[in-house]
Design a protein around this motif. Structure first.
Motif, short mmCIF file in Angstrom:
data_model
loop_
_atom_site.label_atom_id
_atom_site.label_comp_id
_atom_site.label_asym_id
_atom_site.label_seq_id
_atom_site.Cartn_x
_atom_site.Cartn_y
_atom_site.Cartn_z
N SER A 159 1.08 -1.30 -0.26
CA SER A 159 -0.55 0.13 0.02
C SER A 159 1.12 1.04 0.31
N GLU A 160 2.05 1.38 0.77
CA GLU A 160 2.91 2.17 0.67
C GLU A 160 3.64 2.41 -0.67
N ILE A 161 3.95 1.16 -1.41
CA ILE A 161 4.34 1.66 -2.45
C ILE A 161 3.31 2.54 -3.58
N ILE A 162 1.93 2.10 -3.81
CA ILE A 162 0.97 2.20 -4.50
C ILE A 162 0.96 3.75 -4.03
N ALA A 163 0.63 4.21 -3.05
CA ALA A 163 0.40 5.17 -1.68
C ALA A 163 1.75 5.70 -2.92
N SER A 164 3.19 6.29 -2.65
CA SER A 164 3.84 6.45 -3.29
C SER A 164 3.88 7.21 -4.32
N ALA A 165 3.19 6.17 -5.12
CA ALA A 165 3.44 6.92 -6.24
C ALA A 165 2.80 7.69 -7.07
N VAL A 166 0.91 7.43 -6.35
CA VAL A 166 0.51 8.44 -6.74
C VAL A 166 1.07 9.81 -6.06
N LEU A 167 1.47 9.93 -4.68
CA LEU A 167 1.51 11.11 -4.25
C LEU A 167 2.64 11.51 -4.86
N THR A 203 -6.12 5.86 -1.32
CA THR A 203 -6.91 7.22 -1.75
C THR A 203 -6.70 7.53 -0.54
N ILE A 204 -6.47 7.75 0.54
CA ILE A 204 -6.06 8.72 1.59
C ILE A 204 -4.51 9.88 0.90
N ALA A 205 -3.94 9.40 0.09
CA ALA A 205 -3.14 9.92 -1.10
C ALA A 205 -3.48 9.95 -1.83
N LEU A 206 -4.19 10.61 -1.92
CA LEU A 206 -5.37 10.85 -3.27
C LEU A 206 -5.88 12.34 -1.90
N LEU A 207 -6.44 11.86 -1.40
CA LEU A 207 -7.27 12.78 -0.58
C LEU A 207 -6.13 14.40 -0.08
N ALA A 208 -4.59 13.91 0.01
CA ALA A 208 -3.61 14.55 0.35
C ALA A 208 -3.67 15.63 -0.73
N ALA A 209 -3.88 15.56 -1.82
CA ALA A 209 -3.15 16.19 -3.29
C ALA A 209 -3.95 17.48 -2.61
N THR A 210 -5.55 17.91 -2.46
CA THR A 210 -5.98 18.60 -1.87
C THR A 210 -5.21 19.34 -1.73
N ALA A 216 -15.39 -1.30 2.62
CA ALA A 216 -15.33 -0.86 0.62
C ALA A 216 -16.08 0.38 0.58
N ALA A 217 -16.93 0.72 1.59
CA ALA A 217 -17.50 2.13 1.22
C ALA A 217 -16.94 2.97 1.72
N ILE A 218 -15.77 3.11 2.85
CA ILE A 218 -14.73 3.58 3.20
C ILE A 218 -14.21 4.34 1.65
N SER A 219 -13.81 2.78 0.77
CA SER A 219 -12.94 3.83 0.08
C SER A 219 -13.56 4.36 -1.36
N ALA A 220 -14.81 3.78 -1.25
CA ALA A 220 -15.66 4.88 -2.53
C ALA A 220 -15.94 5.76 -1.58
N SER A 221 -16.32 6.34 -0.48
CA SER A 221 -16.46 8.05 0.01
C SER A 221 -15.20 8.43 -0.48
N HIS A 222 -13.94 7.78 0.06
CA HIS A 222 -12.46 8.73 -0.60
C HIS A 222 -12.91 9.34 -2.01
N LEU A 223 -13.16 8.93 -2.83
CA LEU A 223 -13.14 8.68 -4.45
C LEU A 223 -15.01 9.84 -4.40
N LEU A 224 -15.94 9.47 -3.93
CA LEU A 224 -16.85 11.02 -3.68
C LEU A 224 -16.69 12.30 -3.51
N PHE A 225 -15.55 12.25 -2.65
CA PHE A 225 -15.14 13.28 -2.13
C PHE A 225 -14.70 14.41 -2.82
N PHE A 226 -14.39 13.28 -4.46
CA PHE A 226 -13.86 14.31 -5.45
C PHE A 226 -15.54 15.29 -5.86
#
Length: 330
Positions: free
Chosen positions: A117-125, A164-171, A199-209
């Motif tokens: 997960s860290e590897i994937i998140a670091s790529a997003v960041l 998905t938290i890495a996505l949120l961190a970009a805001t 699953a709903a937590i992950s979806a909520s992170h995407l729907l934030f945008f």
């Protein structure tokens, strides 16, 4: 004579061509599920599909040569990492060095370990950083958002949510406001009958945008879900991410579902034949790319969603292996 760059309408035929090119160069240990997930966004890169398939395999091989035995870049994860290099540019050596540097930043913030997960998140960041290098500020925001979200889900939220938290961190939104808002979206989904917490937590992170107000975004998510069920699909919590992605696409729930099923009919003709869940997920990805056209932000969201699907497959396999080992020990 120059060739025409891939267009949105090319999403399905380009994906199918790339999948078939990978099949022609098959190896006995190929992971077809993950190769195909990685191929959805790769299909819209410039280049002949046969050449793209060769480049993907060559990059995977380079990860294998360069990574030490203890580095978790082996097997299926190499598919994801190779696809990211082709999409974002740079070299395998640079990517491995950046992973090692980002790992130190995660440890400095005392975040729970979760190497994949860290590897994937670091790529997003890194994709969101001006110079492609993860910053201490970014990881500090990941820590703050992680803490806020975990307050409401202490037994559910873990390292698996880093991407998905890495996505949120970009805001530029304050972590507290992010935490409050994603919890509000989560509760809205729960009240609509979407009970799977993780699953709903992950979806909520995407729907934030989502550009619509949160209740309208959740309403669209629900409409799409019920449209697919009305058409005879057996929907499950593993489909939340795909439905969250489709919620951003233009058109009615009916027209979006028709496009997805049209793509799925072509995808199930691939060999080896994808299973029911995989064919649906792949069709959501290719249909989404066609529907959003040249919108760069949404294309990027599609790449990230494909990454999340790969992570989801890897986590499900790990859970199954753990369960099997526990069963064998009793």
């Amino acid at each position: 004579m120059p060739t025409r760059p891939p267009q949105a309408a090319d999403a399905l035929p380009r994906f199918l061509a790339l999948a078939r090119a990978l099949r022609e160069s098959k190896r006995w240990f190929d992971d077809w599920t993950l190769l195909r997930h990685a191929s959805v966004p790769l299909g819209l890169l410039d280049g002949d599909p046969t050449e793209l398939a060769a480049a993907l395999r060559e990059t995977m091989d380079e990860f294998k040569r360069r990574a030490r035995w203890w580095q978790e870049t082996g097997g299926s994860l190499r598919i994801l990492l190779a696809a990211q290099v082709l999409q974002s540019g740079g070299s395998v050596a640079e990517r491995l060095a950046e992973f090692a540097r980002a790992e130190k930043l995660f440890r400095a913030q005392k975040l729970p370990r979760g190497r994949t997960s860290e590897i994937i998140a670091s790529a997003v960041l890194a994709e969101q950083a001006p110079d492609g290098r993860v910053t201490e500020t970014q990881v500090r925001r990941v820590r703050a958002i992680f803490d806020w979200i975990k307050r409401d889900h202490s037994w559910t939220v873990g390292a698996g949510e880093y991407p998905t938290i890495a996505l949120l961190a970009a805001t530029a939104v304050e972590p507290e406001r992010i935490g409050i808002r994603v919890e509000r979206i989560f509760q809205d989904l729960k009240e609509r009958g979407f009970k799977s917490r993780s699953a709903a937590i992950s979806a909520s992170h995407l729907l934030f945008f989502h550009p619509a107000e949160d209740p309208r975004a959740c309403e669209r998510f629900e409409a799409l879900w019920h449209e697919f069920r009305a058409r005879g699909l057996r929907m499950q919590s593993g489909d939340y991410d795909e439905i969250a992605l489709l919620a951003f696409a233009p058109g009615t729930a009916s027209s979006i579902a028709s496009k997805v099923l049209e793509h799925r009919a072509a995808i199930i003709e691939l060999r080896p034949k994808p299973d029911r869940n995989t064919s649906f997920s792949l069709a959501c990805g290719t249909a989404f790319l066609e529907l959003v056209g040249q919108d760069r932000a949404l294309r990027r969201l599609s790449r990230i969603q494909a990454t999340l699907q790969i992570q989801s497959v890897l986590r499900a396999r790990q859970a199954a292996a753990t369960a099997a080992a526990a069963s064998a020990a009793t």
